[in-house]
Scaffold this motif. Structure first.
Motif, PDB file in Angstrom:
ATOM      1  N   ALA A   1     -36.705  -3.771  -1.168  1.00  0.00           N
ATOM      2  CA  ALA A   1     -37.038  -4.267  -2.539  1.00  0.00           C
ATOM      3  C   ALA A   1     -38.031  -3.093  -3.087  1.00  0.00           C
ATOM      4  N   ARG A   2     -39.052  -2.739  -2.159  1.00  0.00           N
ATOM      5  CA  ARG A   2     -39.763  -1.752  -2.753  1.00  0.00           C
ATOM      6  C   ARG A   2     -40.261  -0.732  -1.563  1.00  0.00           C
ATOM      7  N   ILE A   3     -40.576   0.378  -2.041  1.00  0.00           N
ATOM      8  CA  ILE A   3     -41.047   1.506  -1.200  1.00  0.00           C
ATOM      9  C   ILE A   3     -42.477   1.935  -1.800  1.00  0.00           C
ATOM     10  N   MET A   4     -43.328   1.712  -0.712  1.00  0.00           N
ATOM     11  CA  MET A   4     -44.906   1.990  -1.001  1.00  0.00           C
ATOM     12  C   MET A   4     -45.118   3.356  -1.060  1.00  0.00           C
ATOM     13  N   ARG A   5     -45.666   4.011  -2.207  1.00  0.00           N
ATOM     14  CA  ARG A   5     -45.926   5.432  -2.225  1.00  0.00           C
ATOM     15  C   ARG A   5     -46.852   5.871  -1.099  1.00  0.00           C
ATOM     16  N   GLY A   6     -46.595   6.683  -0.525  1.00  0.00           N
ATOM     17  CA  GLY A   6     -47.495   7.345   0.617  1.00  0.00           C
ATOM     18  C   GLY A   6     -47.386   6.827   2.112  1.00  0.00           C
ATOM     19  N   GLY A   7     -46.408   5.864   2.007  1.00  0.00           N
ATOM     20  CA  GLY A   7     -46.257   5.186   3.267  1.00  0.00           C
ATOM     21  C   GLY A   7     -45.275   6.210   4.115  1.00  0.00           C
TER      22      GLY A   7
ATOM     23  N   LEU B   1     -44.261   0.514   8.305  1.00  0.00           N
ATOM     24  CA  LEU B   1     -43.347   1.526   7.579  1.00  0.00           C
ATOM     25  C   LEU B   1     -43.417   1.655   6.235  1.00  0.00           C
ATOM     26  N   GLY B   2     -44.129   0.711   5.256  1.00  0.00           N
ATOM     27  CA  GLY B   2     -44.540   0.933   3.809  1.00  0.00           C
ATOM     28  C   GLY B   2     -43.401   0.534   3.006  1.00  0.00           C
ATOM     29  N   ALA B   3     -42.571  -0.722   3.425  1.00  0.00           N
ATOM     30  CA  ALA B   3     -41.459  -1.283   2.433  1.00  0.00           C
ATOM     31  C   ALA B   3     -41.585  -2.478   2.615  1.00  0.00           C
ATOM     32  N   THR B   4     -40.743  -3.193   1.865  1.00  0.00           N
ATOM     33  CA  THR B   4     -40.643  -4.746   1.778  1.00  0.00           C
ATOM     34  C   THR B   4     -38.944  -4.783   1.668  1.00  0.00           C
ATOM     35  N   ILE B   5     -38.399  -5.978   2.179  1.00  0.00           N
ATOM     36  CA  ILE B   5     -37.139  -6.290   2.010  1.00  0.00           C
ATOM     37  C   ILE B   5     -36.968  -7.690   1.554  1.00  0.00           C
ATOM     38  N   LYS B   6     -36.008  -7.940   0.820  1.00  0.00           N
ATOM     39  CA  LYS B   6     -35.442  -9.304   0.492  1.00  0.00           C
ATOM     40  C   LYS B   6     -34.001  -9.754   0.554  1.00  0.00           C
ATOM     41  N   ARG B   7     -33.495 -10.831   0.423  1.00  0.00           N
ATOM     42  CA  ARG B   7     -32.315 -10.906   0.615  1.00  0.00           C
ATOM     43  C   ARG B   7     -31.802 -11.227  -1.113  1.00  0.00           C
ATOM     44  N   ASP B   8     -30.641 -10.602  -1.195  1.00  0.00           N
ATOM     45  CA  ASP B   8     -30.159 -10.544  -2.658  1.00  0.00           C
ATOM     46  C   ASP B   8     -29.314 -11.901  -2.837  1.00  0.00           C
ATOM     47  N   LYS B   9     -29.627 -12.980  -3.509  1.00  0.00           N
ATOM     48  CA  LYS B   9     -28.976 -14.100  -3.558  1.00  0.00           C
ATOM     49  C   LYS B   9     -27.686 -13.991  -4.297  1.00  0.00           C
ATOM     50  N   SER B  10     -27.250 -12.989  -4.972  1.00  0.00           N
ATOM     51  CA  SER B  10     -26.036 -12.726  -5.637  1.00  0.00           C
ATOM     52  C   SER B  10     -24.987 -12.413  -4.586  1.00  0.00           C
ATOM     53  N   THR B  11     -25.504 -11.487  -3.562  1.00  0.00           N
ATOM     54  CA  THR B  11     -24.639 -10.869  -2.500  1.00  0.00           C
ATOM     55  C   THR B  11     -24.818 -11.533  -1.107  1.00  0.00           C
ATOM     56  N   GLY B  12     -26.086 -11.938  -0.985  1.00  0.00           N
ATOM     57  CA  GLY B  12     -26.277 -12.487   0.578  1.00  0.00           C
ATOM     58  C   GLY B  12     -26.949 -11.365   1.385  1.00  0.00           C
ATOM     59  N   ALA B  13     -26.856 -10.117   0.874  1.00  0.00           N
ATOM     60  CA  ALA B  13     -27.444  -8.827   1.449  1.00  0.00           C
ATOM     61  C   ALA B  13     -28.715  -8.916   1.466  1.00  0.00           C
ATOM     62  N   ILE B  14     -29.338  -8.131   2.762  1.00  0.00           N
ATOM     63  CA  ILE B  14     -30.685  -7.646   3.000  1.00  0.00           C
ATOM     64  C   ILE B  14     -30.933  -6.212   2.347  1.00  0.00           C
ATOM     65  N   VAL B  15     -31.733  -6.164   1.203  1.00  0.00           N
ATOM     66  CA  VAL B  15     -31.941  -4.852   0.644  1.00  0.00           C
ATOM     67  C   VAL B  15     -33.280  -4.633   0.646  1.00  0.00           C
TER      68      VAL B  15
END
Length: 494
Positions: free
Chosen positions: A63-69, A47-61
């Motif tokens: 994190a990055r979109i890889m160019r060209g993906g 897919l060309g993206a990464t995710i992480k859990r935001d510790k301040s809200t607990g949400a899954i966001v």
């Protein structure tokens, strides 16, 4: 988090790919501007993206979109987007590696429910402004409130959701969690500051206008068992009745913007900072906490440049260092506080705080309020407890014959409080609260040491057990670097 690749996805763009499903019925019309449904189809390429859990809200966001993906080419997923569901399964309280497993089990079409980053910012600015009150407010005792029935009462420490700030003098707010309660009026920050300045001006003696009297900072005297004379006394003389503190503005304590912090069990404990005037009992409260659970609580070992005595142990009583090393650490801002006594340096270093916290213990730090700024960061997330004396009549009764251990060389000494000591304690407490009250998470009145200890221990246990803790927004939002370090774990590749 597990960074192994899950089966990866492509955005469906061609006629022979699976037909995009209709928007689920549970997406209400009013959510159309804030919720987006994205359908993707598995393929060999990532897919060309990464995710992480935001510790301040607990949400899954995202994190990055890889160019060209694939995600970049689709234009449907962006950095900061919050992932709410995958194929109708809620992602609330899930870890990134659990989502990878969920994606691995999915076949063909995968549907995401997303809150776009732009919508999140709009929702935050309009609906999610939270303030912690730094004073008690009872509308029944306020003759200036426009309508007592429309006002909201609160106590110091309550978290309020601000609904409207359009009026300069009266905001609209409701208590956190009171979803069924209408918003009410509370005094604005500007109004309360103005009233506090007026009250202070009316009762402030003329002799104290130019600043507090010369004295050695109480926290440093307690921490290092030093005498009254110190080169740091000049700092107290130079500070005004109101200090700029951490926030850089001259203001009495009113409200502080806070955000939710979801502590992961693997995270270090928050630093506990105890402050209070000399003689109020901070040292005794700290001692009782240590005795109550020495495996859970710990204290820092101070640094000094004096020679080690025969009965002392390096790293237990003190860290004994050279003058050159001590002064180098001063220049590099490695001390929370320091001072000189009889020609020798004494100080509490940031490294000593790290040592206690790295052991998995709750570090108890005893400092003067004007030194809190050195640890008032997202890295330490300090929980600051202010210990204040009761009314002077009760102080006289409870402290008149109180015994306090003096310097190690004179352990048999007993401190007998004078009337001047009582007045200094009360005045010092008022100055600390007026100058640094915006930093205090908890205020404990120490009239009875046993009662104060139970209240302190219960407060610390409550903070540790809380699923959501409210921390100053500036810790997370003051800089991009700090936000990245504090808001989430390492990214997980999807």
């Amino acid at each position: 988090p597990d960074c192994r690749s899950a089966p990866l996805l492509y955005f469906s763009q061609r006629d022979f790919e699976p037909t995009l499903p209709p928007i689920p019925d549970d997406v209400l019309e009013e959510d159309e501007d804030s919720v987006k449904i994205v359908s993707l189809v598995k393929a060999k390429d990532p897919l060309g993206a990464t995710i992480k859990r935001d510790k301040s809200t607990g949400a899954i966001v995202v994190a990055r979109i890889m160019r060209g993906g694939a995600a970049d080419k689709s234009g449907l997923i962006h950095e900061g987007d919050e992932l709410k569901e995958v194929n109708g399964i809620s992602l609330e309280h899930r870890k990134p590696k659990e989502i990878l497993t969920l994606l691995a089990r999915s076949q063909g079409e995968v549907t995401f429910k997303i809150i776009p980053a732009s919508s999140k910012e709009e929702m935050s600015s309009h609906k999610k402004l939270f303030m912690r009150a730094l004073f008690d407010y009872d509308p029944n005792e306020d003759p200036t409130v426009p309508c007592k029935d429309a006002a909201v009462a609160f106590e110091r420490g309550d978290v309020l959701q601000i609904v409207s700030m359009e009026d300069d003098t009266w905001w609209q707010a409701c208590h956190l969690g009171d979803s069924n309660t209408r918003a009410g009026l509370i005094p604005s920050q500007q109004l309360h500051e103005r009233w506090s300045f007026y009250t202070l001006a009316v009762r402030q003696p003329t002799s104290d206008v130019n600043g507090p009297s010369l004295s050695f900072p109480a926290g440093l005297r307690r921490s290092f068992r030093l005498g009254r004379k110190s080169s740091l006394a000049g700092e107290a003389a130079q500070s005004g009745r109101w200090s700029t503190g951490v926030h850089g503005s001259v203001c009495p304590p009113t409200y502080i913007e806070v955000i939710p912090y979801h502590r992961d069990p693997k995270d270090r404990h928050r630093l506990v900072v105890l402050v209070g005037p000399s003689g109020v009992g901070v040292t005794e409260l700290k001692r009782r906490l240590l005795i109550s659970n020495p495996d859970h609580y710990g204290v820092t070992v101070p640094h000094t440049t004096r020679e080690k005595r025969s009965q002392e142990n390096e790293g237990v009583d003190y860290h004994f260092v050279s003058i050159h090393m001590f002064e180098e650490d001063i220049l590099n801002h490695r001390f929370v506080e320091y001072g000189r006594y009889r020609g020798h340096y004494y100080g509490t270093s940031l490294d000593s705080v790290h040592r206690v916290m790295s052991e998995g213990k709750v570090c108890l730090l005893d400092v003067h309020p004007n030194k809190i700024k050195h640890v008032y960061t997202a890295e330490f997330k300090p929980y600051v407890v202010f210990v204040k004396p009761p009314h002077i009549q009760e102080v006289r009764l409870t402290r008149r014959r109180a015994e306090f251990t003096c310097a190690e060389e004179d352990k048999n000494s007993v401190r007998i409080f004078s009337e001047e000591d009582f007045e200094d304690m009360i005045n010092s407490a008022e100055t600390m609260e007026s100058q640094s009250g915006h930093l205090f998470d908890k205020v404990i009145v120490n009239g009875d040491i046993a009662v104060a200890f139970r209240e302190l221990k219960a407060a610390l246990e409550k903070v540790e057990k809380a699923e959501v803790q409210w921390i100053p927004a500036e810790w997370i939002c003051s800089s991009p670097t700090k936000a990245r370090r504090s808001c989430g774990h390492l990214d997980s590749w999807i």
